[in-house]
Design a protein around this motif. Structure first.
Motif, mmCIF file in Angstrom:
data_model
loop_
_atom_site.group_PDB
_atom_site.id
_atom_site.type_symbol
_atom_site.label_atom_id
_atom_site.label_comp_id
_atom_site.label_asym_id
_atom_site.label_seq_id
_atom_site.Cartn_x
_atom_site.Cartn_y
_atom_site.Cartn_z
ATOM 1 N N LEU A 78 24.698 31.947 43.399
ATOM 2 C CA LEU A 78 25.848 32.658 42.833
ATOM 3 C C LEU A 78 26.093 32.088 41.458
ATOM 4 O O LEU A 78 26.300 30.885 41.318
ATOM 5 C CB LEU A 78 27.069 32.429 43.735
ATOM 6 C CG LEU A 78 28.408 32.970 43.260
ATOM 7 C CD1 LEU A 78 28.402 34.464 43.289
ATOM 8 C CD2 LEU A 78 29.505 32.469 44.175
ATOM 9 N N GLN A 88 26.307 28.162 41.935
ATOM 10 C CA GLN A 88 26.434 27.668 43.308
ATOM 11 C C GLN A 88 25.207 28.071 44.104
ATOM 12 O O GLN A 88 24.786 29.219 44.068
ATOM 13 C CB GLN A 88 27.682 28.272 43.954
ATOM 14 C CG GLN A 88 27.788 27.955 45.412
ATOM 15 C CD GLN A 88 29.117 28.387 45.974
ATOM 16 O OE1 GLN A 88 30.147 27.850 45.628
ATOM 17 N NE2 GLN A 88 29.079 29.376 46.826
ATOM 18 N N THR A 96 26.170 23.805 50.818
ATOM 19 C CA THR A 96 26.434 24.369 49.501
ATOM 20 C C THR A 96 26.415 23.291 48.446
ATOM 21 O O THR A 96 26.886 22.180 48.679
ATOM 22 C CB THR A 96 27.848 24.988 49.485
ATOM 23 O OG1 THR A 96 28.060 25.650 50.708
ATOM 24 C CG2 THR A 96 27.995 25.953 48.354
ATOM 25 N N PHE A 103 27.478 22.982 44.242
ATOM 26 C CA PHE A 103 28.044 23.700 43.108
ATOM 27 C C PHE A 103 27.851 22.851 41.871
ATOM 28 O O PHE A 103 28.157 21.673 41.865
ATOM 29 C CB PHE A 103 29.533 23.958 43.352
ATOM 30 C CG PHE A 103 30.197 24.652 42.220
ATOM 31 C CD1 PHE A 103 31.033 23.992 41.361
ATOM 32 C CD2 PHE A 103 29.963 25.999 41.999
ATOM 33 C CE1 PHE A 103 31.646 24.638 40.306
ATOM 34 C CE2 PHE A 103 30.558 26.659 40.954
ATOM 35 C CZ PHE A 103 31.408 25.975 40.097
ATOM 36 N N VAL A 151 33.309 21.458 45.362
ATOM 37 C CA VAL A 151 33.954 22.687 45.821
ATOM 38 C C VAL A 151 32.898 23.741 46.084
ATOM 39 O O VAL A 151 31.752 23.610 45.667
ATOM 40 C CB VAL A 151 34.948 23.236 44.777
ATOM 41 C CG1 VAL A 151 36.104 22.295 44.622
ATOM 42 C CG2 VAL A 151 34.268 23.461 43.464
ATOM 43 N N LYS A 152 33.309 24.795 46.785
ATOM 44 C CA LYS A 152 32.424 25.950 46.931
ATOM 45 C C LYS A 152 33.264 27.205 46.751
ATOM 46 O O LYS A 152 34.462 27.222 47.050
ATOM 47 C CB LYS A 152 31.709 25.940 48.274
ATOM 48 C CG LYS A 152 32.553 25.784 49.462
ATOM 49 C CD LYS A 152 31.653 25.616 50.666
ATOM 50 C CE LYS A 152 32.502 25.384 51.894
ATOM 51 N NZ LYS A 152 31.765 24.972 53.032
ATOM 52 N N PHE A 153 32.635 28.208 46.235
ATOM 53 C CA PHE A 153 33.341 29.450 45.913
ATOM 54 C C PHE A 153 32.838 30.576 46.778
ATOM 55 O O PHE A 153 31.681 30.639 47.136
ATOM 56 C CB PHE A 153 33.115 29.823 44.448
ATOM 57 C CG PHE A 153 33.795 28.889 43.501
ATOM 58 C CD1 PHE A 153 33.119 27.817 42.967
ATOM 59 C CD2 PHE A 153 35.114 29.081 43.154
ATOM 60 C CE1 PHE A 153 33.735 26.946 42.103
ATOM 61 C CE2 PHE A 153 35.737 28.220 42.284
ATOM 62 C CZ PHE A 153 35.057 27.147 41.755
ATOM 63 N N VAL A 199 33.193 34.869 46.867
ATOM 64 C CA VAL A 199 33.697 36.021 46.132
ATOM 65 C C VAL A 199 34.440 36.929 47.104
ATOM 66 O O VAL A 199 33.889 37.340 48.119
ATOM 67 C CB VAL A 199 32.532 36.786 45.472
ATOM 68 C CG1 VAL A 199 33.058 37.935 44.670
ATOM 69 C CG2 VAL A 199 31.725 35.861 44.600
ATOM 70 N N LEU A 214 38.089 34.938 43.421
ATOM 71 C CA LEU A 214 37.248 33.958 44.126
ATOM 72 C C LEU A 214 38.131 33.073 44.976
ATOM 73 O O LEU A 214 39.278 32.826 44.643
ATOM 74 C CB LEU A 214 36.519 33.056 43.118
ATOM 75 C CG LEU A 214 35.604 33.722 42.121
ATOM 76 C CD1 LEU A 214 35.276 32.743 41.022
ATOM 77 C CD2 LEU A 214 34.325 34.147 42.804
#
Lengths: 223, 581
Positions: A126, A134, A146, A148, B513-515, B517, B528
């Motif tokens: 992403l 990410q 994950t 980032f 952190v993680k996002f 959508v 987000l």
């Protein structure tokens, strides 16, 4: 806006690339790896079980001859060789069922461990302009891991070549800034490591990433 | 650049009002901390913000307006909100709007001072990032690599990227102190506005910790003063205390307890975590120790253990005697030098005889000694394990003695052999230059040297065999002791509180952190959801590891093999502050 394309990985397996364009500054690329095939699963299970049965027959052959002194001490001294055949038989079957149950146990635990820690189903990239990039890997058991990387640390996204066993493959990677040296690179982070797509897929992703990075660099920062 | 607005998830259903937060110009992002509701008096809002700014040193200001409206847009409200921009001037002015009951948001940013150039877009693009205020407030960011020139203490400037958001929320606690039940002048909406969170147990513990810490600190200072008195510095006691691992473990525990109960408050989060980890580890240790104590003292197990101990020591001595008889014969088919063999064998057999008599002398007192040592388990499981390791060391003292005799003999032999080998080749060791030089010897020197060399060479297999056997026995004992020490080390240094926190409250320890959508529609701003990415377990252990005793073997495998070959003595555990032999 969403579309799906089919590519192949370096081994010839089928990969599906799902592209989502959320906005001019945010795009997502989702690469699905080939699933766990029934053939390989059956092969592994059969080999483990054959090995277990092999051990079982080996033990049986050894115990067919009455030269097993340890049975005495384990049966708390009741057993003498000629008259202890019954208890010896019970112990024999217990040991053999232990081998088979151990084989079942190993297969199950191995399969669960493989699904949870090794088999990656989907890899997602992403990229959000002015926030960062990410990367998510989702495993077959549902676990997701994950990473980032903030945009301030990203220097560039490039396609690099590498020698992998006997082949030369291409891979997409993110170059990170070095805070000490303005022109240096502190780290190279490869993307889509377990899917390993080929160059055509990488070019698609590369073009989109470069568009977003260029877009980010073009608009000046507000005062 | 796109303007990022960090909006708390608790305020998405709040009524219309003013957005209050911090503007971070370097990243073009606005961190919204709370919403001020109508009706309000602008002067009071400005006073409140000034108070918060003074208390927390965070540049809190009014960032814009928030409009949570029904289906039909109210024109009057819209004009009113725009008029507010004139009262609270902020650059840029943010206007967020949401229709009640739907997921459609709209954002508008107006820059007043910068004139809009004709080719720039009329409205800046805005990105909405939702964050859970409570989790971001409580979490602690662990950056992947610590920069070597990063100075601790520069609070405002150097937090880069998303760390700035975490920092802002964490330091603005003064803003979140009032809830909607307080009769304040200004009505705010934030994560605690439904009711300030507090726990009775935590408050009671905080109140009680002061006097408890004072009491324990006093007791511990008495104990440390007693242990530092002159008696323990005299030679026999200090030597024994440095050799026993129990004393080391007790000292370590005393240090840890002094640190936990010190009357100074913890300065930063990492010190607090260290204190918490140490406390949990001490408590678990004591709990396991008490379990062991109750198990030992029930059903006369101590008596059984004492009854079993002397026969075990006898059995070990008997096995050693068998071993020596085997060595004195023809071990593994090798032919030994009979005279030397008999001498060494009888020497060691006499030692074993002395040892057996000593054990038999001690046997009536063993049960009492064991009972008192079992009581020490209430100090902790680690103390009992250290005592066990010391008991093993004491019971196998004769093996240690044999190893030392064998090693010294072998070492002398190797030294003599190497020096006479040099003489045999006509060379000499130059001590001044630290190298091998050629030398011309007289005939009689050469004759005697060669004679001694042959004698030593032919006696080498016997000595080497004794050395090998006793070294293996010693290594076996060292391995067993090493495993016990490893267990003690593990209990000492494992950060249990941090692991428990990672298991039960993963947002407290974050690696980043993680996002995600959220639903997106064309023409609307991008939304987000920012979530906390918890720290992986191996990094938790690595970051919060407690310092252990530090008695690890200092040499690598290569140097160990070298020492074994040349017959140098191996000391597997060097306590801190001891000189090398």
């Amino acid at each position: 806006m969403e579309d799906e394309l089919t590519f192949s990985d370096i081994y010839g397996g089928r990969l599906a690339l799902l592209r989502r364009y959320y906005s001019p500054s945010c795009r997502e690329f989702c690469l699905s790896c080939p699933r766990l095939s029934l053939r390989s699963l059956t092969a592994v299970t059969c080999s483990v079980w054959l090995a277990a049965y092999g051990l079982f027959t080996l033990f049986e052959q050894n115990k067919a001859f009455p030269a097993w002194p340890r049975v005495d001490s384990l049966n708390s001294g009741i057993c003498r060789r000629p008259s202890g055949n019954l208890t010896a038989g019970v112990w024999l079957s217990l040991q053999n069922s232990m081998i088979l149950s151990a084989a079942i146990f190993i297969t199950l635990i191995g399969l669960l461990g493989y699904l949870h820690f090794v088999k990656i189903d989907q890899e997602t990239l992403l990229i959000i302009d002015s926030l960062g990039i990410q990367m998510t890997s989702s495993y077959a058991s549902g676990k997701e891991s994950t990473t980032f990387i903030e945009m301030g640390k990203v220097k560039d996204v490039i396609i690099n070549e590498a020698i992998y066993m006997q082949k030369v493959i291409y891979y997409l990677c993110i170059l990170l800034n070095d805070p000490m040296e303005p022109n240096g690179i502190s780290q190279v982070v490869p993307v889509f490591q377990s899917a390993k797509p080929r160059l055509d897929c990488l070019i698609e992703v590369y073009r989109s990433c470069q568009e977003i990075l260029a877009h980010g660099k073009a608009t000046p920062t507000s005062p | 650049m796109v303007l990022k607005a960090f909006f708390p998830t608790c305020c998405t259903s709040a009524d219309s009002g003013l957005l209050v937060g911090r503007w971070v110009p370097e990243q073009n992002s606005a961190v919204v901390l709370a919403v001020v509701h109508f009706p309000f008096i602008p002067i009071q809002v400005k006073e409140l913000l000034a108070q918060v700014q003074q208390a927390s040193r965070v540049g809190v200001a009014v960032l814009g307006t928030w409009c949570h409206r029904r289906q039909e847009p109210e024109e009057s409200l819209g004009h009113f909100l725009e008029g507010l921009g004139a009262i609270f001037s902020h650059e840029p002015w943010l206007q967020l709007c949401r229709e009640r009951g739907s997921k459609l948001w709209s954002c508008k940013v107006t820059h007043r001072q910068v004139p809009t150039s004709p080719d720039a877009p009329g409205e800046d693009q805005v990105m909405l990032i939702f964050y859970d205020q409570r989790k971001v407030l409580l979490s602690q960011l662990h950056p992947p690599t610590a920069l070597p020139d990063h100075q601790a203490g520069d609070a405002t400037a150097s937090t880069r990227g998303l760390a700035a958001v975490f920092d802002t929320v964490a330091r603005s606690e003064a803003l979140f102190r009032s809830d909607r039940f307080d009769e304040g002048l200004v009505r705010l909406s934030h994560w605690q506005s439904e009711g300030v969170e507090a726990s009775i147990i935590v408050e009671l513990a905080k109140q009680a910790s002061g006097p408890v810490c004072l009491l324990f600190a006093y007791l511990l200072s008495l104990i440390s003063a007693a242990s530092a008195c002159r008696v323990f510095k005299l030679w026999p006691l200090s030597f024994i205390c440095s050799k026993l691992s129990t004393c080391e473990q007790l000292r370590h525990r005393l240090e840890q307890l002094t640190f936990i109960f010190s009357t100074q408050k913890a300065e930063n989060a990492s010190q607090l975590m260290r204190k918490a980890n140490m406390l949990v580890s001490v408590l678990l240790d004591v709990a396991l120790g008490l379990t062991l104590l109750s198990w030992l003292h029930g059903k006369d197990r101590i008596g059984q253990l004492a009854d079993a101990l002397v026969p075990v020591a006898d059995w070990v001595a008997e096995e050693l005697q068998h071993l020596l008889q085997w060595l004195m014969g023809a071990p593994a088919g090798l032919k030994m030098n009979r005279a030397l063999d008999q001498v060494l064998g009888r020497f060691f057999l006499y030692h074993i005889h002395l040892w057996i008599s000593y054990i038999h002398l001690m046997s009536p007192f063993i049960e009492r000694i064991l009972w008192h040592m079992g009581l020490s388990a209430c100090l902790g499981l680690t103390v009992s394990l250290s005592i066990l390791s010391d008991i093993i060391a004491l019971l196998t003292f004769h093996i240690y003695c044999f190893y030392v005799y064998g090693a010294r003999l072998y070492c002398l032999k190797i030294c003599g052999l190497s020096s006479l080998w040099r003489l045999f080749r006509g060379k000499k060791w130059n001590v001044l230059r630290q190298r091998v030089d050629s030398c011309s010897y007289d005939l009689d020197q050469l004759f005697i040297g060669t004679l001694l060399f042959t004698i030593l060479v032919f006696l080498l297999p016997t000595t080497a065999l004794y050395y090998l056997v006793f070294t293996l026995l010693r290594l076996l004992v060292v391995t067993v002791q090493g495993l016990i020490h490893l267990l003690v080390d593990l209990t000492n240094s494992l950060p249990l509180y941090a692991l428990g926190l990672r298991l039960c409250r993963p947002y407290r320890l974050s690696a980043g952190v993680k996002f995600q959508v959220l639903e997106h529609e064309a023409g609307r701003p991008l939304r987000l959801l920012m979530q906390i990415n918890p720290l992986p377990y191996n990094r938790v252990v690595h970051t919060y590891r407690l310092p252990s005793c530090g008695c690890h073997p200092k040499h690598s495998w290569g140097s160990l093999c070298r020492k074994l070959f040349f017959g140098e003595l191996i000391y597997p555990w060097r306590q801190r502050g001891e000189k090398q032999d």
